[in-house]
Design a protein around this motif. Structure first.
Motif, PDB file in Angstrom:
ATOM      1  N   UNK A 449       7.548  -7.736   0.743  1.00 16.42           N
ATOM      2  CA  UNK A 449       7.030  -6.391   1.000  1.00 16.42           C
ATOM      3  C   UNK A 449       6.411  -5.868  -0.285  1.00 16.42           C
ATOM      4  N   UNK A 450       5.417  -5.031  -0.153  1.00 16.19           N
ATOM      5  CA  UNK A 450       4.818  -4.495  -1.367  1.00 16.19           C
ATOM      6  C   UNK A 450       3.664  -3.560  -1.091  1.00 16.19           C
ATOM      7  N   UNK A 451       3.438  -2.691  -2.058  1.00 18.26           N
ATOM      8  CA  UNK A 451       2.291  -1.791  -2.048  1.00 18.26           C
ATOM      9  C   UNK A 451       1.134  -2.430  -2.816  1.00 18.26           C
ATOM     10  N   UNK A 452      -0.075  -2.261  -2.308  1.00 19.57           N
ATOM     11  CA  UNK A 452      -1.288  -2.677  -3.000  1.00 19.57           C
ATOM     12  C   UNK A 452      -2.283  -1.536  -3.001  1.00 19.57           C
ATOM     13  N   UNK A 453      -3.507  -1.823  -3.436  1.00 20.47           N
ATOM     14  CA  UNK A 453      -4.523  -0.772  -3.436  1.00 20.47           C
ATOM     15  C   UNK A 453      -5.895  -1.372  -3.660  1.00 20.47           C
ATOM     16  N   UNK A 454      -6.910  -0.592  -3.352  1.00 20.53           N
ATOM     17  CA  UNK A 454      -8.257  -0.858  -3.856  1.00 20.53           C
ATOM     18  C   UNK A 454      -8.819   0.438  -4.436  1.00 20.53           C
ATOM     19  N   UNK A 455      -9.687   0.282  -5.403  1.00 25.96           N
ATOM     20  CA  UNK A 455     -10.386   1.440  -5.956  1.00 25.96           C
ATOM     21  C   UNK A 455     -11.661   1.681  -5.160  1.00 25.96           C
ATOM     22  N   UNK A 456     -12.096   2.920  -5.134  1.00 23.73           N
ATOM     23  CA  UNK A 456     -13.382   3.269  -4.554  1.00 23.73           C
ATOM     24  C   UNK A 456     -14.433   3.384  -5.652  1.00 23.73           C
ATOM     25  N   UNK A 457     -15.683   3.351  -5.252  1.00 22.67           N
ATOM     26  CA  UNK A 457     -16.794   3.508  -6.188  1.00 22.67           C
ATOM     27  C   UNK A 457     -16.666   4.849  -6.911  1.00 22.67           C
ATOM     28  N   UNK A 458     -16.745   4.815  -8.233  1.00 23.65           N
ATOM     29  CA  UNK A 458     -16.616   6.053  -9.014  1.00 23.65           C
ATOM     30  C   UNK A 458     -17.664   7.078  -8.601  1.00 23.65           C
ATOM     31  N   UNK A 459     -18.841   6.629  -8.200  1.00 23.54           N
ATOM     32  CA  UNK A 459     -19.889   7.572  -7.787  1.00 23.54           C
ATOM     33  C   UNK A 459     -19.494   8.316  -6.517  1.00 23.54           C
ATOM     34  N   UNK A 460     -18.734   7.630  -5.634  1.00 20.26           N
ATOM     35  CA  UNK A 460     -18.268   8.289  -4.430  1.00 20.26           C
ATOM     36  C   UNK A 460     -17.178   9.304  -4.700  1.00 20.26           C
ATOM     37  N   UNK A 461     -16.489   9.139  -5.841  1.00 20.90           N
ATOM     38  CA  UNK A 461     -15.422  10.079  -6.186  1.00 20.90           C
ATOM     39  C   UNK A 461     -15.942  11.316  -6.909  1.00 20.90           C
ATOM     40  N   UNK A 477     -14.621  10.961  -2.160  1.00 22.30           N
ATOM     41  CA  UNK A 477     -13.522  10.121  -1.691  1.00 22.30           C
ATOM     42  C   UNK A 477     -12.480   9.982  -2.794  1.00 22.30           C
ATOM     43  N   UNK A 478     -11.270   9.553  -2.414  1.00 17.62           N
ATOM     44  CA  UNK A 478     -10.234   9.290  -3.405  1.00 17.62           C
ATOM     45  C   UNK A 478     -10.616   8.082  -4.249  1.00 17.62           C
ATOM     46  N   UNK A 479     -10.252   8.124  -5.518  1.00 17.05           N
ATOM     47  CA  UNK A 479     -10.581   7.003  -6.397  1.00 17.05           C
ATOM     48  C   UNK A 479      -9.731   5.785  -6.065  1.00 17.05           C
ATOM     49  N   UNK A 480      -8.437   5.969  -5.783  1.00 14.14           N
ATOM     50  CA  UNK A 480      -7.534   4.862  -5.489  1.00 14.14           C
ATOM     51  C   UNK A 480      -6.972   5.022  -4.078  1.00 14.14           C
ATOM     52  N   UNK A 481      -6.935   3.921  -3.321  1.00 12.67           N
ATOM     53  CA  UNK A 481      -6.491   3.924  -1.930  1.00 12.67           C
ATOM     54  C   UNK A 481      -5.346   2.925  -1.783  1.00 12.67           C
ATOM     55  N   UNK A 482      -4.213   3.405  -1.275  1.00 10.63           N
ATOM     56  CA  UNK A 482      -3.001   2.593  -1.224  1.00 10.63           C
ATOM     57  C   UNK A 482      -2.876   1.826   0.083  1.00 10.63           C
ATOM     58  N   UNK A 483      -2.182   0.683   0.009  1.00  7.72           N
ATOM     59  CA  UNK A 483      -1.855  -0.110   1.189  1.00  7.72           C
ATOM     60  C   UNK A 483      -0.389  -0.514   1.108  1.00  7.72           C
ATOM     61  N   UNK A 484       0.194  -0.865   2.248  1.00  9.91           N
ATOM     62  CA  UNK A 484       1.579  -1.305   2.309  1.00  9.91           C
ATOM     63  C   UNK A 484       1.682  -2.468   3.271  1.00  9.91           C
ATOM     64  N   UNK A 485       2.247  -3.585   2.781  1.00 10.63           N
ATOM     65  CA  UNK A 485       2.355  -4.776   3.609  1.00 10.63           C
ATOM     66  C   UNK A 485       3.762  -5.336   3.645  1.00 10.63           C
ATOM     67  N   UNK A 486       4.095  -6.002   4.766  1.00 13.02           N
ATOM     68  CA  UNK A 486       5.364  -6.696   4.943  1.00 13.02           C
ATOM     69  C   UNK A 486       5.076  -8.095   5.488  1.00 13.02           C
ATOM     70  N   UNK A 487       6.016  -9.011   5.245  1.00  7.74           N
ATOM     71  CA  UNK A 487       5.804 -10.363   5.733  1.00  7.74           C
ATOM     72  C   UNK A 487       7.132 -11.098   5.885  1.00  7.74           C
ATOM     73  N   UNK A 488       7.263 -11.856   6.976  1.00 10.97           N
ATOM     74  CA  UNK A 488       8.325 -12.831   7.172  1.00 10.97           C
ATOM     75  C   UNK A 488       7.687 -14.208   7.209  1.00 10.97           C
ATOM     76  N   UNK A 489       8.284 -15.178   6.522  1.00 10.90           N
ATOM     77  CA  UNK A 489       7.648 -16.480   6.465  1.00 10.90           C
ATOM     78  C   UNK A 489       8.638 -17.619   6.352  1.00 10.90           C
ATOM     79  N   UNK A 490       8.142 -18.813   6.648  1.00  9.26           N
ATOM     80  CA  UNK A 490       8.912 -20.042   6.500  1.00  9.26           C
ATOM     81  C   UNK A 490       7.982 -21.136   5.999  1.00  9.26           C
TER      82      UNK A 490
END
Length: 682
Positions: A449-461, A477-490
């Motif tokens: 599990x973990x949080x990630x992000x992408x940045x937006x274009x500074x001109x858009x901010x 727009x916001x400069x930084x945009x957060x994401x949250x992911x989970x995973x089960x694996x084998x």
């Protein structure tokens, strides 16, 4: 996004009894057949070696990333432009939400002239790639911006088994000349390689591609636990484009499927870099320091709507980008720390990057001549990141990995239109967690599990007024945009070189970055959610035959409510890749057959317009001995007429109504073609 409960990242079973530390044997990583049980943090992690790449028939350099299970690489424009990438239900456009690096240098471009996260791999020489380490998902502390869907770290070679000179010849004026050599110099090894590619392509206009690549690297052998290396890369390319075309123009016989509406579009790009690293290895600690500087420029001419906005001079526009990038990373690992009597490995890291964008511009043009300036900006964008990673071995069978990173971004935009200038900063904290249980020596179970992000274009901010009319208010727009992911694996290893991994994952993203086909760039869009399952398989069937079979299925949708609908344009729900490889140690013959498929996808939010699915086969057959290697590639073997990419938007051809016509616009796959390679080994 309000912070969702993160206590699960901190929960660890402190009641377990202390165990003796188990030292794992060193694993020499060669490729997908390598043993990763005991090495990986998730089922979505792996390594691709040169052994995996050298037998793959490839049309474009960027297709080296198709060795990542579930990844699709296509193109909607000229060969010199960055590819289109698809992974985990994302139309990643030219790289958004998938972070790529080479020898510690980021490839994704922030606040780029053509799209946020622009990832151009054309400067890479495939034969000089040693390995590609991929991490899918947002569960890894060492990667930050653009890595919500995953990341790939490309490492180039430091020494060759044999020097080589290679010539590729193919249809439609394709010619590639490549050479590389390495030799001992002082206490280290000097390696140098270069390629030149020219190509006209199968299009009704000549592509006139001319690409020159070069790489020189010096790496010192470990000496008193100290090793270092320095690498210089140079790339220059120019091309004419056969861009995506409207379906109605083909149906009305105005052009062929290989034709163009505007035959003056194309581009040029250059990239020059100097990078270096120093590694200090000790019995208890390892310290790594790397630094780089990159000079980059690009000019890209496009015309996706033809005469919709300007019925006299046409809608062609130029996107320009010129910048210098500076960056460094320092990582310190403690191999044998302890916590409450349990063995622990810790890593502390610092990363910094500064993009001095001298000019990023958008201009209205005709036949590549500037008519007017839409906007022209200079951008200073700086980021500083710190990360921490702790791996705890609670027993021989169970371990956890807790990580966290904090990213600080600061930028300043100086626009040619003062209301769109400005400065701002933002900070984001991203915790990560992985749990690994090893019930047997050849099987591992994972929770990530973990949080990630992408940045937006500074001109858009910083934008406040639409630059095209300099009147209409625009929301930033916001400069930084957060994401949250989970995973089960084998992950299960059937033998030392045959393995299967399965991952069930989900990802929520605060704001989708969506490619806008008629504008040729990306825009911040609505929040989204994805859930999927992936299967990656590699089997050594006999001493001569190996098989890789990868499948991925994703359900992607916007997570808010809108009358427009909840479909994400360009999101692929099914991907299949199948490869059969023949490479017998006792035989001079080798070969490969590869099939790739991706499903149809929605083109607009309500799902009423969809693309067709895509399927193609590539073949390679070759002969080798100690001095020579000769091979034939038959690309698009069955001459399918499927499309690499499809969009739906409005455009206008001469004589059509002033408002234009909504239509599908596509770029067809290149027809069946034959390429011959002759390589001399020394």
């Amino acid at each position: 996004m309000p912070l969702k409960p993160t206590l699960l990242f901190l929960i660890v079973p402190f009641t377990l009894a202390a165990q003796d530390v188990v030292e794992l044997d060193t694993v020499n990583i060669e490729g997908r057949g390598s043993l990763l049980v005991g090495e990986a943090l998730s089922a979505s992690q792996g390594v691709i070696g040169q052994i995996d790449l050298q037998t793959r028939p490839m049309l474009r350099t960027g297709e080296i990333l198709e060795a990542v299970p579930g990844m699709i690489v296509t193109q909607h424009s000229g060969t010199g432009k960055a590819n289109q990438y698809f992974l985990r239900g994302f139309n990643l456009d030219h790289g958004t939400d998938f972070a790529t690096s080479i020898d510690g240098m980021p490839v994704n471009m922030v606040s780029h002239g053509h799209g946020q996260g622009y990832t151009d791999l054309n400067f890479i020489i495939p034969e000089l790639v040693d390995n590609i380490s991929y991490l899918k998902g947002s569960y890894y502390s060492e990667v930050g911006d653009f890595s919500s869907a995953g990341s790939a770290s490309i490492q180039t070679m430091r020494e060759l088994d044999k020097d080589m000179v290679s010539v590729d010849y193919g249809e439609d004026g394709y010619l590639r000349v490549f050479g590389a050599a390495s030799q001992s110099v002082g206490d280290g090894t000097l390696l140098f390689g270069a390629e030149n590619v020219v190509n006209n392509g199968p299009w009704d206009i000549d592509e006139n591609l001319n690409k020159i690549n070069g790489m020189v690297t010096y790496s010192a052998a470990p000496r008193e636990d100290l090793e270092y290396g320095v690498t210089l890369m140079a790339y220059d390319s120019s091309w004419d484009s056969a861009d995506q075309i409207p379906d109605r123009a083909v149906q009305q016989n105005l052009i062929t499927p290989f034709g163009s509406i505007d035959d003056t579009v194309g581009g040029s790009s250059s990239r020059y870099s100097l990078s270096g690293n120093v590694i200090k290895n000790g019995a208890e600690n390892t310290t790594k320091l790397s630094a780089y500087t990159i000079y980059y420029d690009m000019a890209l001419w496009s015309n996706f709507t033809y005469f919709l906005d300007n019925p006299v001079e046409g809608d062609q526009f130029q996107q320009s980008d010129r910048r210098t990038i500076y960056g460094a990373e320092l990582a310190h690992s403690m191999k044998h720390a302890h916590l409450f009597g349990y063995h622990m490995q810790q890593t502390f890291g610092l990363q910094t990057r500064y993009d001095a964008v001298d000019k990023v511009g958008l201009y209205n043009t005709q036949a590549r001549q500037i008519l007017s300036t839409n906007r022209e900006d200079s951008v200073d964008e700086y980021s500083l990141s710190a990360y921490y990673d702790a791996a705890l071995s609670w027993s021989e069978k169970f371990k956890t990995n807790f990580g966290a990173r904090i990213d600080y971004f600061n930028f300043d935009v100086e626009s040619d239109f003062a209301p769109n200038s400005g400065s701002a900063s933002d900070t984001l904290f991203s915790p990560k967690f992985n749990a690994i249980y090893t019930p047997t020596d050849d099987t591992e179970l994972y929770f990530s599990a973990g949080y990630g992000f992408h940045s937006n274009d500074a001109r858009g901010a910083t934008i406040s007024i639409d630059p095209s009319d300099r009147v209409t208010p625009v929301e930033s727009v916001d400069l930084l945009v957060q994401s949250l992911g989970y995973e089960l694996g084998i992950r299960h290893h059937w033998t030392e070189r045959s393995n299967t991994s399965v991952a069930l994952w989900t990802l929520d993203l605060d704001s989708e970055l969506l490619y806008v086909g008629d504008a040729g760039n990306t825009e911040a869009s609505r929040p989204s959610e994805r859930v999927g399952i992936e299967f990656a398989n590699y089997f050594v069937l006999t001493d001569e035959l190996s098989l890789d079979l990868d499948a991925a299925f994703t359900d992607a949708s916007y997570s808010d409510v809108s009358p427009d609908g909840d479909e994400i344009p360009g999101s692929i729900d099914s991907v299949l890749s199948l490869g059969l490889n023949y490479n017998a140690p006792s035989s001079p013959w080798f070969g490969s057959a590869r099939y790739r498929y991706f499903s149809d996808r929605p083109l607009i939010e309500d799902g009423s317009e969809t693309s067709d699915s895509f399927g193609s086969v590539n073949l390679k057959v070759g002969y080798k001995n100690d001095d020579w290697r000769i091979s034939l590639d038959l690309l698009n073997t069955f001459d399918t007429k499927d499309s690499d990419i499809t969009y739906f938007y409005g455009s206008r051809l001469p004589g059509e109504p002033a408002g234009g016509i909504e239509d599908k616009h596509y770029h067809i796959i290149q027809p069946r073609s034959l390429r011959l390679n002759v390589t001399k080994l020394f």
